[in-house]
Design an enzyme around this catalytic site. Structure first.
Site, PDB file in Angstrom:
ATOM      1  N   VAL A   1       0.834  -1.204   0.000  1.00  0.00           N
ATOM      2  CA  VAL A   1       0.000   0.000   0.000  1.00  0.00           C
ATOM      3  C   VAL A   1       0.871   1.257   0.000  1.00  0.00           C
ATOM      4  CG1 VAL A   1      -1.752   1.302   1.291  1.00  0.00           C
ATOM      5  CG2 VAL A   1      -1.939  -1.181   1.078  1.00  0.00           C
ATOM      6  N   CYS A   2       1.530   1.541   1.096  1.00  0.00           N
ATOM      7  CA  CYS A   2       2.249   2.812   1.233  1.00  0.00           C
ATOM      8  C   CYS A   2       3.397   2.957   0.235  1.00  0.00           C
ATOM      9  CB  CYS A   2       2.766   2.948   2.659  1.00  0.00           C
ATOM     10  SG  CYS A   2       1.454   2.815   3.891  1.00  0.00           S
TER      11      CYS A   2
END
Length: 215
Positions: free
Chosen positions: A117-118
């Site tokens: 995600v990040c």
């Protein structure tokens, strides 16, 4: 089209620290806790050793995600620290985007938690924006090995360079005779990559005892 090897250029690269938060650290289970911590600190230390423009960001740090480790803040006391309050993809935050653009660099070394995600969301956005992106896989972490592999595959398919911490460090250096070079990097490896640091210690010991190791 012929392959073009685009190396990390220490004069045209910035370092991004993405959500390396004390709470999110608990989610990085695709490696050992000790290795994850070492790699997070090593990622930040490379920015200090090579005097790279550095941008840090957190996501909802007043909640369970927690703050950045104090060691990162102490390494980069003057770096922008963008506190996001909702954006999952850091590139969606106008203040963060402006801080990255203000570095004036075309290459970016990134790492974050979680990898899928990040790190990945940002990496894809950066490629789309025209940057050359190098994802430090050792300094990113997620729930399990398969999730990390899928995320790294997704980034590679988009043209992101996925490298180990050792590869990032040595590509920045290029030549042990450079500055930063042996003098600066051997203590770095001794601290953050003890497998290599102890190899160098053994070599030094053998040379001091008058017995060349052959390395």
């Amino acid at each position: 089209m012929p392959f073009k090897y685009e190396r990390i250029d220490k004069n045209d690269v910035a370092l991004l620290i993405i959500d390396h938060q004390e709470g999110l650290y608990q989610l990085a289970r695709d490696n050992t806790p000790v290795n994850v911590k070492n790699s997070i600190l090593a990622h930040a230390a490379l920015g200090k050793i090579y005097n790279l423009p550095t941008v840090m960001t957190t996501s909802a740090e007043t909640g369970p995600n927690g703050p950045l480790p104090k060691e990162l803040i102490e390494m980069h006391p003057n770096a922008p620290l963008i506190q996001r309050h909702g954006e999952v993809n850091a590139w969606d935050n106008a203040e963060f985007r402006a801080a990255v653009e203000a570095t004036g660099k075309k290459q970016l070394i990134i790492a974050g938690i979680t990898t899928d995600v990040c790190t990945t969301f940002l990496a894809l956005s950066l490629v789309e924006a025209g940057y050359t992106v190098y994802a430090n896989s050792d300094a990113s972490g997620t729930f399990n090995v398969r999730t990390a592999q899928d995320a790294n595959d997704r980034m590679r398919a988009a043209g992101v360079h996925v490298l180990s911490m050792f590869a990032v460090a040595t590509e920045l250096m290029r030549d042990w005779r450079n500055t930063p070079g042996t003098k600066e990097m051997m203590p770095f490896f001794d601290t953050y990559l003890p497998e290599y640091g102890f190899l160098a210690r053994a070599h030094d010991a053998s040379m001091e005892n008058g017995t060349p190791s052959g390395l």
